[in-house]
Structures are given as structure tokens and as C-alpha cells.
Design a protein around this motif. Sequence first.
Motif, mmCIF file in Angstrom:
data_model
loop_
_atom_site.group_PDB
_atom_site.id
_atom_site.type_symbol
_atom_site.label_atom_id
_atom_site.label_comp_id
_atom_site.label_asym_id
_atom_site.label_seq_id
_atom_site.Cartn_x
_atom_site.Cartn_y
_atom_site.Cartn_z
ATOM 1 N N LEU A 1 -19.992 -14.662 -0.832
ATOM 2 C CA LEU A 1 -19.096 -13.848 -1.658
ATOM 3 C C LEU A 1 -17.839 -13.420 -0.899
ATOM 4 O O LEU A 1 -16.778 -13.257 -1.502
ATOM 5 C CB LEU A 1 -19.830 -12.601 -2.165
ATOM 6 C CG LEU A 1 -20.924 -12.837 -3.211
ATOM 7 C CD1 LEU A 1 -21.653 -11.532 -3.512
ATOM 8 C CD2 LEU A 1 -20.354 -13.438 -4.480
ATOM 9 N N SER B 1 -20.951 -20.658 -9.475
ATOM 10 C CA SER B 1 -21.242 -19.538 -8.576
ATOM 11 C C SER B 1 -22.365 -18.664 -9.124
ATOM 12 O O SER B 1 -23.233 -18.218 -8.375
ATOM 13 C CB SER B 1 -19.977 -18.703 -8.364
ATOM 14 O OG SER B 1 -18.973 -19.479 -7.755
ATOM 15 N N ILE C 1 -16.268 -7.895 -6.198
ATOM 16 C CA ILE C 1 -17.071 -8.254 -5.024
ATOM 17 C C ILE C 1 -18.023 -7.109 -4.680
ATOM 18 O O ILE C 1 -19.190 -7.342 -4.347
ATOM 19 C CB ILE C 1 -16.164 -8.591 -3.819
ATOM 20 C CG1 ILE C 1 -15.303 -9.820 -4.119
ATOM 21 C CG2 ILE C 1 -17.014 -8.832 -2.564
ATOM 22 C CD1 ILE C 1 -16.082 -11.099 -4.366
#
Length: 200
Positions: free
Chosen positions: A191, A156, A80
Motif C-alpha cells: 500500500l 488491488s 491509505i
Amino acid sequence: MSKGERTKQMIIEKASGLLNTQGYLATSITDIMKKTGMEKGGIYNHFKSKQELSLDAFSFSIETMSTTFQEAIRSKNTSIEKLNALLEVFLLLAEDKPVPGGCPILNAAIESDDAHPALRDATRNAMNDLYSMILRIIRTGIRNNEIISTIDSETSTTIIISTVEGSLMMTKLYNDTIYINRSIGFLKDYLSKFETRESN
């Protein structure tokens, strides 16, 4: 590096920003001569054609952008964090950094068509590399239990790239960074929903 190689590299570097800003098709060899301070014969002493120079200049812009991406994620620990770092680079691209003219993939994609297959193919390859990098980060995050397993990595990746590139196009069209800032804000929130409890 020989003098000839240094001269060729100088031409590529100076032409890359010009071509990415003015357009690969719209920029004339005269424009490149003015930017580099070289005569036409001097330029063609290093390149067989304007197309060859354009492709080398495009490659240089892509390498510059890719290096910036790698530097941005090098010190990040989680997937992330790496994805958010990439988003920050896209903010820089909206400010014509590190490549003058913004994202070279976006600019070349708009220009390339069946009449210019070499540029189109180079642009596709660059997009494939960008897509693969983001996809790899997401899949690594899933394997490391940093990203929830129900996330569709392909979807994504598509959403991230299309949202960023679309907002860069709007930013350029309207000369207003509000569009890229909105998309980056949206994607960072997007996210944040990927994270597993263990990574929080």
C-alpha cells in the motif's frame, strides 16, 4: 424490545460465536442448547430450523465485523490510512476478536457448497460487501489524488482480500499468527507504493 425479542437476540449472539468456532454444519442443536441454556423447544419457538438460526447467527457475526471495520476507518483521513486500519482489524480477527472463531466470511466460505445454498449465498453477499468497501476506498483515493492513478483498483482489492484471507486460513491451520503478520507486513508495504507525492 420485548422479552421474546431479547431472548431471540441472546440465542443469536451466543450461537454466532459457537457456530463460527465449531462450524455451521458441525455444531448440533444440542451444542446450541448447552451454550444458551435453553431447551430445544425454546430455541425452535424463535427459529423455524437450525438453518434459519445459523443464517441469523452468521448475519450477526458479519454485522459485528462490519461495525468494527467502520469504527476503525471513521477517524482516518486518507484512503491509505483507512486501508491500513482495515488491515489492523484483520489482525484482530486472527486473535478471535471481535468475532469468536475468526473471520466469519472465511469460515463460512470453507463450509458452504451446493448442498447448503442459503449459507453459500449469504457468504457471497458478505464477501461482495467487503470487496465493495475496499474497492470504494481505493477508487476514492484515486479520485482524491491520494493514490496513483495507474493502480488497478479491482486487481488491488482482489490481492488485499485473497492475501489476508489466505493467511488467516494458514494462521488457523497452524495455530500460528506468523502467517497473518507476514501478510499484513507485505500488504502495508504494498500500500505504501500506492501513495502519490502529494499525499506523502
